[in-house]
Design a protein around this motif. Structure first.
Motif, PDB file in Angstrom:
ATOM      1  N   PHE A 397       0.833  -1.207   0.000  1.00  0.00           N
ATOM      2  CA  PHE A 397       0.000   0.000   0.000  1.00  0.00           C
ATOM      3  C   PHE A 397       0.865   1.252   0.000  1.00  0.00           C
ATOM      4  O   PHE A 397       0.593   2.202  -0.748  1.00  0.00           O
ATOM      5  CB  PHE A 397      -0.930  -0.001   1.210  1.00  0.00           C
ATOM      6  N   ILE A 398       1.910   1.268   0.839  1.00  0.00           N
ATOM      7  CA  ILE A 398       2.771   2.456   0.898  1.00  0.00           C
ATOM      8  C   ILE A 398       3.475   2.676  -0.442  1.00  0.00           C
ATOM      9  O   ILE A 398       3.619   3.821  -0.897  1.00  0.00           O
ATOM     10  CB  ILE A 398       3.774   2.346   2.063  1.00  0.00           C
ATOM     11  N   PHE A 399       3.880   1.607  -1.108  1.00  0.00           N
ATOM     12  CA  PHE A 399       4.475   1.756  -2.440  1.00  0.00           C
ATOM     13  C   PHE A 399       3.500   2.423  -3.413  1.00  0.00           C
ATOM     14  O   PHE A 399       3.917   3.086  -4.369  1.00  0.00           O
ATOM     15  CB  PHE A 399       4.868   0.392  -3.007  1.00  0.00           C
ATOM     16  N   SER A 419      -2.735   4.056  13.425  1.00  0.00           N
ATOM     17  CA  SER A 419      -3.349   5.391  13.496  1.00  0.00           C
ATOM     18  C   SER A 419      -3.538   5.917  12.086  1.00  0.00           C
ATOM     19  O   SER A 419      -3.156   5.267  11.095  1.00  0.00           O
ATOM     20  CB  SER A 419      -2.446   6.352  14.285  1.00  0.00           C
ATOM     21  N   SER A 420      -4.095   7.115  11.980  1.00  0.00           N
ATOM     22  CA  SER A 420      -4.348   7.721  10.671  1.00  0.00           C
ATOM     23  C   SER A 420      -3.046   8.056   9.942  1.00  0.00           C
ATOM     24  O   SER A 420      -3.060   8.285   8.728  1.00  0.00           O
ATOM     25  CB  SER A 420      -5.177   8.994  10.835  1.00  0.00           C
ATOM     26  N   GLU A 421      -1.920   8.072  10.665  1.00  0.00           N
ATOM     27  CA  GLU A 421      -0.640   8.325  10.003  1.00  0.00           C
ATOM     28  C   GLU A 421      -0.211   7.153   9.128  1.00  0.00           C
ATOM     29  O   GLU A 421       0.582   7.305   8.211  1.00  0.00           O
ATOM     30  CB  GLU A 421       0.449   8.609  11.046  1.00  0.00           C
ATOM     31  N   ASN A 422      -0.737   5.968   9.436  1.00  0.00           N
ATOM     32  CA  ASN A 422      -0.445   4.773   8.640  1.00  0.00           C
ATOM     33  C   ASN A 422      -1.589   4.595   7.642  1.00  0.00           C
ATOM     34  O   ASN A 422      -2.680   4.178   8.016  1.00  0.00           O
ATOM     35  CB  ASN A 422      -0.338   3.563   9.572  1.00  0.00           C
ATOM     36  N   PRO A 423      -1.356   4.908   6.360  1.00  0.00           N
ATOM     37  CA  PRO A 423      -2.469   4.941   5.398  1.00  0.00           C
ATOM     38  C   PRO A 423      -3.183   3.618   5.200  1.00  0.00           C
ATOM     39  O   PRO A 423      -4.404   3.582   5.078  1.00  0.00           O
ATOM     40  CB  PRO A 423      -1.805   5.418   4.100  1.00  0.00           C
ATOM     41  N   VAL A 424      -2.448   2.495   5.190  1.00  0.00           N
ATOM     42  CA  VAL A 424      -3.123   1.211   4.958  1.00  0.00           C
ATOM     43  C   VAL A 424      -3.952   0.813   6.174  1.00  0.00           C
ATOM     44  O   VAL A 424      -5.062   0.276   6.042  1.00  0.00           O
ATOM     45  CB  VAL A 424      -2.128   0.101   4.570  1.00  0.00           C
ATOM     46  N   PHE A 425      -3.450   1.097   7.376  1.00  0.00           N
ATOM     47  CA  PHE A 425      -4.230   0.809   8.582  1.00  0.00           C
ATOM     48  C   PHE A 425      -5.535   1.605   8.560  1.00  0.00           C
ATOM     49  O   PHE A 425      -6.608   1.077   8.890  1.00  0.00           O
ATOM     50  CB  PHE A 425      -3.426   1.162   9.838  1.00  0.00           C
ATOM     51  N   TYR A 426      -5.451   2.867   8.172  1.00  0.00           N
ATOM     52  CA  TYR A 426      -6.619   3.749   8.154  1.00  0.00           C
ATOM     53  C   TYR A 426      -7.706   3.212   7.222  1.00  0.00           C
ATOM     54  O   TYR A 426      -8.895   3.235   7.552  1.00  0.00           O
ATOM     55  CB  TYR A 426      -6.171   5.141   7.714  1.00  0.00           C
ATOM     56  N   VAL A 427      -7.287   2.715   6.046  1.00  0.00           N
ATOM     57  CA  VAL A 427      -8.251   2.197   5.072  1.00  0.00           C
ATOM     58  C   VAL A 427      -8.794   0.839   5.514  1.00  0.00           C
ATOM     59  O   VAL A 427     -10.006   0.603   5.502  1.00  0.00           O
ATOM     60  CB  VAL A 427      -7.603   2.101   3.671  1.00  0.00           C
TER      61      VAL A 427
END
Length: 546
Positions: A397-399, A419-427
């Motif tokens: 996801f980060i890639f 947390s919301s700082e981690n984009p894949v966790f947020y989604v």
């Protein structure tokens, strides 16, 4: 929705008496106050009609009626026409998503056209690095995206198992093999020095003992080259499997030579007078097709260049009957594009039959500071090390959170945050949250499939923002397909999750009013459908629980 807007704009343009219809573009305005969707068509008509875009926009709007679709139509800036949808229209479109999600989510753009995507294709001379991983994530997501859009996609990995690099790998392993037994042997200049070289040498000694200690490298080169690159290729396949990446075809460079494909390709070009001899070497007339200079295909010593097998490889691709070829390369291969496109033209096809996507390298950080090199790889952190630390989903996801041709910083500590700082966790958490809501609903005896519903109970600004975002998905999907940019799906999912979480925190989905509860559950169901589809395209799991 997009087609409805374009149809309304087209009708208005026809009333202006224009015989030649321009391309009509619609886009999402950058700010909510500018409406829900906009078109710059008035500006594209200015030159033709010899009027100001503002005046043309006024005339177009005068032919558009404020009907059930729109709350208002406004002119903004130099001539943009901004449309704001009515609440009744938005509710009706949400109902369409719920009734026919598959029709809404996917549009048949490809109609079975054959596309080959070649990606990763790392030399089997060492572990995969993060650049390879980013290329793998991009290639896999693009493959999924095009398949979802009705293309017949073949994923291919080109194995560079011939030439100087695999020979250098075999020589490096041979040198380590002798050194480990106390026999002095000069390590090859530019040889491979990672711990994996030593590991392969140990493995060979364990299996073969000192069988090769008295031999010179030339005598045993075939064995050491083949054993070494095949071992690394197996490791590459295992790493890709752990990353959730698969290929339909593994094409060997050696096979191109052994089958005679390389010689056949050169003979074909020679018959077309695109091959000539000069200064004792054989050249391809690539400058004839726009390359900056001609390219050597056979050196003075009779050795083939890397480019020679690329000629045969792309000829073979063409002969398989693909409608489009897509190569995904590292950004350092940018200068290679004109000569490969010259190959396509030399074989009688337009150069745009091949599209090359470039992938920039990745800077790895830990809490904002650069990460030191890997002992195993010797010069870089391996893809497998990152997957083992943060997981395949997060890595992938980060890639995909940036355009592949832009630089990417990958912070391991951020990637592990919940947390919301981690984009894949947020989604993924948005998807898991919705599943949790539905489990709670079942426990309370609420079954939306057996209940009459009224979506008009949805009336908060946050609910309508979510509905508008849901309705934009087909535009995002189509744009991503046509531009070959799967990262657009990533951006969209982050934005959708960014709307859902604050809504969840502010309002109770399982409200005291049963009709409101059902309406909100159906809204959540639509969000869930699109999150799941988007994550599937990106090749990322949609967890029921987190």
């Amino acid at each position: 929705m997009k087609n409805e807007i374009i149809s309304i704009i087209t009708d208005a343009i026809n009333k202006l008496g224009i015989s030649q219809m321009p391309a009509i573009e619609v886009e999402v305005p950058p700010q909510e106050t500018m409406g829900d969707i906009a078109t710059p068509v008035a500006m594209s008509l200015a030159k033709l009609l010899k009027k100001s875009p503002g005046k043309i926009a006024e005339e177009l709007v005068s032919y558009m009626s404020i009907n059930d679709i729109f709350e208002k139509i406004e002119i903004a800036g130099p001539g943009f026409i901004n449309f704001t949808f009515s609440k009744n229209y938005l509710i009706s479109k949400l109902n369409e998503i719920l009734q026919k999600p598959s029709v809404f989510l996917r549009k048949n753009i490809g109609h079975g056209r054959k596309v080959q995507i070649e990606f990763v294709s790392a030399n089997p001379t060492g572990p995969l690095h993060l650049g390879h991983g980013r290329g793998a994530a991009t290639g896999a997501a693009l493959s999924n995206l095009l398949r979802a859009a009705g293309f017949n996609v073949i994923r291919e990995y080109y194995i560079n198992d011939a030439g100087r690099q695999v020979k250098l790998l075999g020589h490096s392993v041979f040198a380590k093999y002798r050194e480990m037994q106390g026999i002095e042997y000069p390590f090859p200049e530019d040889g491979y020095k990672g711990l994996y070289v030593e590991d392969i040498a140990k493995e060979i000694f364990k299996k073969e003992g000192g069988k090769y200690l008295q031999s010179g490298f030339d005598e045993v080169a075939d064995f050491f080259i083949d054993y070494s690159y095949k071992k690394i290729l197996d490791d590459i396949k295992e790493d890709l499997k752990a990353f959730g990446i698969f290929f339909d075809v593994w094409q060997s460079e050696r096979e191109l030579f052994d089958s005679g494909d390389v010689d056949k390709a050169l003979e074909y070009l020679k018959a077309k007078e695109y091959i000539y001899e000069k200064d004792g070497a054989v050249w391809f007339r690539s400058s004839f097709f726009g390359d900056e200079k001609d390219r050597v295909v056979i050196k003075q010593d009779g050795e083939y260049t890397y480019f020679t097998s690329d000629i045969a490889y792309h000829k073979k691709k063409i002969e398989k009957g693909y409608d489009e070829l897509i190569d995904i390369w590292g950004a350092d291969h940018h200068g290679y594009i004109p000569r490969v496109k010259a190959i396509i033209e030399a074989f009688g096809y337009p150069e745009d039959k091949l599209k090359v996507l470039l992938v920039q390298m990745v800077s790895l950080l830990r809490a904002g500071k650069p990460v030191q090199m890997s002992k195993r790889a010797g010069e870089f952190i391996t893809l497998r090390e990152v997957i083992d630390e943060v997981g395949a989903d997060t890595t992938k996801f980060i890639f995909l959170t940036r355009r592949p041709d832009s630089h990417l910083e990958f912070d391991l500590e951020v990637a592990k945050m919940q947390s919301s700082e981690n984009p894949v966790f947020y989604v993924q958490y948005a998807y898991a949250r919705i599943n949790s809501i539905f489990r709670n609903a079942v426990e309370k005896g609420i079954d939306i499939n057996k209940t009459n519903y009224n979506l008009q109970f949805l009336n908060t600004p946050e609910e309508f923002r979510i509905i508008k975002k849901l309705l934009m998905y087909p535009m995002i999907f189509e744009g991503a397909v046509k531009t070959h940019e799967p990262h657009r799906i990533t951006f969209y999912l982050q934005e959708l999750a960014g709307l859902f979480h604050p809504y969840y925190n502010k309002y109770r989905v399982l409200a005291n009013n049963n009709e409101l509860t059902v309406a909100r559950l159906l809204l959540c169901k639509a969000v869930k459908e699109i999150l799941e589809e988007g994550l599937k395209i990106l090749g990322i799991s949609a967890p029921d629980r987190m």
